[in-house]
Design a protein around this motif. Sequence first.
Motif, PDB file in Angstrom:
ATOM      1  N   SER A   1       0.835  -1.198   0.000  1.00 55.49           N
ATOM      2  CA  SER A   1       0.000   0.000   0.000  1.00 55.49           C
ATOM      3  C   SER A   1       0.871   1.250   0.000  1.00 55.49           C
ATOM      4  O   SER A   1       1.856   1.328   0.705  1.00 55.49           O
TER       5      SER A   1
ATOM      6  N   ASN B   1      -7.265   1.751  -3.216  1.00 53.63           N
ATOM      7  CA  ASN B   1      -6.737   1.041  -2.063  1.00 53.63           C
ATOM      8  C   ASN B   1      -7.107  -0.427  -2.107  1.00 53.63           C
ATOM      9  O   ASN B   1      -8.272  -0.777  -2.215  1.00 53.63           O
TER      10      ASN B   1
ATOM     11  N   THR C   1      -8.034  -3.661  -0.441  1.00 50.62           N
ATOM     12  CA  THR C   1      -8.643  -3.975   0.850  1.00 50.62           C
ATOM     13  C   THR C   1      -8.747  -5.466   1.107  1.00 50.62           C
ATOM     14  O   THR C   1      -9.130  -5.868   2.209  1.00 50.62           O
ATOM     15  N   SER C   2      -8.417  -6.298   0.112  1.00 53.97           N
ATOM     16  CA  SER C   2      -8.424  -7.743   0.320  1.00 53.97           C
ATOM     17  C   SER C   2      -7.760  -8.440  -0.851  1.00 53.97           C
ATOM     18  O   SER C   2      -7.765  -7.939  -1.975  1.00 53.97           O
TER      19      SER C   2
ATOM     20  N   THR D   1     -10.892  -3.798  -4.026  1.00 50.98           N
ATOM     21  CA  THR D   1     -10.588  -2.382  -3.790  1.00 50.98           C
ATOM     22  C   THR D   1     -11.899  -1.685  -3.448  1.00 50.98           C
ATOM     23  O   THR D   1     -12.598  -1.187  -4.320  1.00 50.98           O
ATOM     24  N   SER D   2     -12.239  -1.642  -2.181  1.00 50.32           N
ATOM     25  CA  SER D   2     -13.555  -1.150  -1.779  1.00 50.32           C
ATOM     26  C   SER D   2     -13.727   0.362  -1.919  1.00 50.32           C
ATOM     27  O   SER D   2     -14.835   0.864  -1.852  1.00 50.32           O
TER      28      SER D   2
ATOM     29  N   SER E   1     -16.735   4.674  -2.983  1.00 50.42           N
ATOM     30  CA  SER E   1     -16.816   3.448  -2.176  1.00 50.42           C
ATOM     31  C   SER E   1     -17.861   2.456  -2.679  1.00 50.42           C
ATOM     32  O   SER E   1     -18.349   1.624  -1.928  1.00 50.42           O
TER      33      SER E   1
ATOM     34  N   TYR F   1     -18.913  -0.542  -0.427  1.00 46.54           N
ATOM     35  CA  TYR F   1     -17.598  -1.072  -0.067  1.00 46.54           C
ATOM     36  C   TYR F   1     -17.394  -2.483  -0.615  1.00 46.54           C
ATOM     37  O   TYR F   1     -16.785  -3.336   0.013  1.00 46.54           O
TER      38      TYR F   1
ATOM     39  N   CYS G   1     -14.383  -5.256  -0.164  1.00 48.93           N
ATOM     40  CA  CYS G   1     -13.711  -5.192   1.141  1.00 48.93           C
ATOM     41  C   CYS G   1     -13.325  -6.591   1.598  1.00 48.93           C
ATOM     42  O   CYS G   1     -12.409  -6.767   2.383  1.00 48.93           O
TER      43      CYS G   1
END
Length: 182
Positions: free
Chosen positions: A33, A62, A64-65, A84-85, A90, A120, A123
């Motif tokens: 990140s 970003n 996120t998982s 990428t949530s 979002s 999101y 996520c």
Amino acid sequence: MVGSSSAYYLGEFVAGAGDVNGDGFDDVMVSISSYTDKVSIYHGARIGVSPTATTTLSLSNNVTSVAPAGDVDDDGYDDVVVGTSGYSSSTGQAYLYQGTASGVSNTVATALTGESSSDYFGCSVAGAGDVNNDGYDSATSSPVPATSTTTATTSSSSAPTATTAPVRSTSTRAPPLGSTAP
């Protein structure tokens, strides 16, 4: 594995990737990140995991998982899914990348997008196995809170496609360990 700069967060998300290059050894994916997010794939070998990334996926949101997806396209190489949530207010996205003889392809095979802002979506992503008994593995992602729909990639001999199914959820809280969910 060492980060290349103090501005990077190496390993916020780490998962086994399965055998993405078909060499008989499982591989590892690690998020990196920073201002632009990346996920690096490290190939496994008889002596352990390579300290040098073979493939680095660059994403514009970003991460996120990360998760192994199994062999979604049944080509003999395991595939990976990245969430990428934060995408588009979002709404979120989940990206499926396919394994090849040289490792994970840098090209997105399938991009799944959440239904509305603040979903999101992405996520949390996961491999789901062969959910419809067609001989192909599937990958899934769920929005937060998981009260609307979950989307899964399902495949055929042609290409992965997205399907949506309702999610039964009356609460966003998980049941206590050892208890039975309602």
